[in-house]
Design a protein around this motif. Structure first.
Motif, PDB file in Angstrom:
ATOM      1  N   ARG A 167       1.037  -1.023   0.057  1.00 23.88           N
ATOM      2  CA  ARG A 167      -0.071  -0.175  -0.029  1.00 23.88           C
ATOM      3  C   ARG A 167       0.745   1.229   0.203  1.00 23.88           C
ATOM      4  N   ARG A 168       1.862   1.360   0.709  1.00 20.55           N
ATOM      5  CA  ARG A 168       2.888   2.462   0.892  1.00 20.55           C
ATOM      6  C   ARG A 168       3.830   2.480  -0.264  1.00 20.55           C
ATOM      7  N   ARG A 169       3.789   1.475  -1.127  1.00 22.19           N
ATOM      8  CA  ARG A 169       4.755   1.320  -2.213  1.00 22.19           C
ATOM      9  C   ARG A 169       6.371   1.466  -1.535  1.00 22.19           C
ATOM     10  N   ASP A 170       6.489   0.497  -0.413  1.00 24.74           N
ATOM     11  CA  ASP A 170       7.669   0.489   0.164  1.00 24.74           C
ATOM     12  C   ASP A 170       8.422  -0.594  -0.227  1.00 24.74           C
ATOM     13  N   TRP A 171       8.976  -0.695  -1.320  1.00 22.05           N
ATOM     14  CA  TRP A 171       9.494  -1.944  -1.846  1.00 22.05           C
ATOM     15  C   TRP A 171      10.752  -2.456  -0.854  1.00 22.05           C
ATOM     16  N   GLU A 172      11.611  -1.640  -0.114  1.00 20.66           N
ATOM     17  CA  GLU A 172      12.673  -2.194   0.722  1.00 20.66           C
ATOM     18  C   GLU A 172      11.865  -2.830   1.992  1.00 20.66           C
ATOM     19  N   ALA A 173      10.544  -2.360   2.328  1.00 22.98           N
ATOM     20  CA  ALA A 173      10.042  -3.374   3.423  1.00 22.98           C
ATOM     21  C   ALA A 173       9.821  -4.381   2.932  1.00 22.98           C
ATOM     22  N   PHE A 174       9.577  -4.590   1.761  1.00 21.55           N
ATOM     23  CA  PHE A 174       8.919  -5.988   1.045  1.00 21.55           C
ATOM     24  C   PHE A 174      10.288  -6.896   0.906  1.00 21.55           C
ATOM     25  N   GLU A 175      11.249  -6.185   0.737  1.00 25.81           N
ATOM     26  CA  GLU A 175      12.390  -7.057   0.500  1.00 25.81           C
ATOM     27  C   GLU A 175      12.817  -7.579   2.022  1.00 25.81           C
ATOM     28  N   GLU A 176      12.672  -6.983   2.883  1.00 22.99           N
ATOM     29  CA  GLU A 176      13.161  -7.469   4.191  1.00 22.99           C
ATOM     30  C   GLU A 176      12.309  -8.606   4.724  1.00 22.99           C
ATOM     31  N   ILE A 177      11.216  -8.871   4.216  1.00 20.53           N
ATOM     32  CA  ILE A 177      10.277  -9.794   4.674  1.00 20.53           C
ATOM     33  C   ILE A 177      10.277 -10.840   3.428  1.00 20.53           C
ATOM     34  N   ALA A 178      11.009 -10.981   2.393  1.00 23.56           N
ATOM     35  CA  ALA A 178      10.963 -11.906   1.266  1.00 23.56           C
ATOM     36  C   ALA A 178      12.215 -12.524   1.320  1.00 23.56           C
ATOM     37  N   ASP A 179      12.103 -13.920   1.255  1.00 24.15           N
ATOM     38  CA  ASP A 179      13.605 -14.765   1.179  1.00 24.15           C
ATOM     39  C   ASP A 179      13.929 -14.452  -0.195  1.00 24.15           C
ATOM     40  N   PRO A 180      15.565 -14.301  -0.208  1.00 28.59           N
ATOM     41  CA  PRO A 180      16.345 -14.282  -1.387  1.00 28.59           C
ATOM     42  C   PRO A 180      15.620 -15.291  -2.441  1.00 28.59           C
ATOM     43  N   HIS A 181      15.291 -16.349  -2.181  1.00 28.30           N
ATOM     44  CA  HIS A 181      14.887 -17.404  -3.134  1.00 28.30           C
ATOM     45  C   HIS A 181      13.307 -17.485  -3.055  1.00 28.30           C
ATOM     46  N   ILE A 182      12.675 -16.298  -2.941  1.00 29.62           N
ATOM     47  CA  ILE A 182      11.042 -16.560  -2.918  1.00 29.62           C
ATOM     48  C   ILE A 182      10.495 -16.857  -4.287  1.00 29.62           C
ATOM     49  N   SER A 183       9.611 -17.897  -4.384  1.00 28.31           N
ATOM     50  CA  SER A 183       8.854 -18.024  -5.608  1.00 28.31           C
ATOM     51  C   SER A 183       7.287 -17.714  -5.622  1.00 28.31           C
ATOM     52  N   LEU A 184       6.903 -17.107  -6.787  1.00 26.33           N
ATOM     53  CA  LEU A 184       5.406 -16.723  -6.775  1.00 26.33           C
ATOM     54  C   LEU A 184       5.008 -17.787  -7.708  1.00 26.33           C
ATOM     55  N   ARG A 185       3.935 -18.199  -7.617  1.00 23.44           N
ATOM     56  CA  ARG A 185       3.053 -18.818  -8.591  1.00 23.44           C
ATOM     57  C   ARG A 185       1.549 -18.310  -8.692  1.00 23.44           C
ATOM     58  N   MET A 186       1.591 -17.818  -9.822  1.00 26.47           N
ATOM     59  CA  MET A 186       0.061 -17.031 -10.142  1.00 26.47           C
ATOM     60  C   MET A 186      -0.965 -18.142 -10.698  1.00 26.47           C
ATOM     61  N   ASP A 187      -2.313 -17.516 -10.494  1.00 27.23           N
ATOM     62  CA  ASP A 187      -3.436 -18.414 -10.916  1.00 27.23           C
ATOM     63  C   ASP A 187      -3.144 -18.648 -12.507  1.00 27.23           C
ATOM     64  N   SER A 188      -3.404 -19.838 -12.942  1.00 25.95           N
ATOM     65  CA  SER A 188      -3.231 -20.154 -14.332  1.00 25.95           C
ATOM     66  C   SER A 188      -3.795 -19.337 -15.248  1.00 25.95           C
ATOM     67  N   ARG A 189      -4.919 -18.521 -14.934  1.00 27.08           N
ATOM     68  CA  ARG A 189      -5.700 -17.687 -15.647  1.00 27.08           C
ATOM     69  C   ARG A 189      -4.938 -16.191 -15.888  1.00 27.08           C
ATOM     70  N   TRP A 190      -3.750 -16.029 -15.040  1.00 30.14           N
ATOM     71  CA  TRP A 190      -3.124 -14.541 -15.291  1.00 30.14           C
ATOM     72  C   TRP A 190      -1.798 -14.717 -16.088  1.00 30.14           C
ATOM     73  N   PRO A 191      -1.667 -13.508 -16.925  1.00 34.28           N
ATOM     74  CA  PRO A 191      -0.658 -13.732 -18.016  1.00 34.28           C
ATOM     75  C   PRO A 191       0.531 -14.137 -17.379  1.00 34.28           C
ATOM     76  N   GLU A 192       0.967 -13.760 -16.430  1.00 34.27           N
ATOM     77  CA  GLU A 192       2.299 -14.086 -15.504  1.00 34.27           C
ATOM     78  C   GLU A 192       2.161 -15.496 -14.808  1.00 34.27           C
ATOM     79  N   GLN A 193       3.060 -16.305 -14.834  1.00 34.61           N
ATOM     80  CA  GLN A 193       2.808 -17.623 -14.444  1.00 34.61           C
ATOM     81  C   GLN A 193       3.756 -17.981 -13.246  1.00 34.61           C
TER      82      GLN A 193
END
Length: 130
Positions: free
Chosen positions: A17-43
């Motif tokens: 919400r704040r667009r604070d990407w540094e704060a998100f980096e702090e909680i994301a593992d360096p090897h984080i994986s995102l798996r999107m819904d099959s109906r989204w353009p990105e997978q």
């Protein structure tokens, strides 16, 4: 530990919400994986930089007005339902998108996020079928 995981998800949503990407980096593992819904353009996205870029681009194109509607503590995972009030940065068109995410957390960082457009599918994925 699981209440800490719920708070971690709340911090991540607030960072979006704040667009604070540094704060998100702090909680994301360096090897984080995102798996999107099959109906989204990105997978898929892999790695902290790719995950931050995914969220940054989503925010740039649709805005950052996001709220948690429901959250379920599942020990090392958290299932949460979001409502994103989007407004196109170019078109100005507005709308809502509801979706669910299952986040898996290890050692205080998100290692996996699985996106579902259908909340029933998310519930089934964690064994909480309606």
């Amino acid at each position: 530990m699981s209440q800490e995981n719920v708070e971690l998800i709340r911090r991540g949503t607030d960072a979006f919400r704040r667009r604070d990407w540094e704060a998100f980096e702090e909680i994301a593992d360096p090897h984080i994986s995102l798996r999107m819904d099959s109906r989204w353009p990105e997978q898929r996205a892999y790695g902290r930089e790719a995950a931050v870029n995914f969220y940054r681009e989503a925010s740039a194109s649709g805005g950052s007005d996001l709220r948690i509607e429901d959250i379920v503590d599942l020990d090392d995972r958290v299932l949460f339902r979001l409502c994103w009030h989007m407004q196109g940065s170019q078109s100005g068109l507005a709308g809502e998108q509801r979706y669910s995410i299952i986040s898996t957390i290890r050692e205080g960082r998100i290692i996996l996020e699985e996106f579902f457009l259908d909340h029933a599918e998310a519930l089934k994925a964690v064994g909480l079928e309606e």
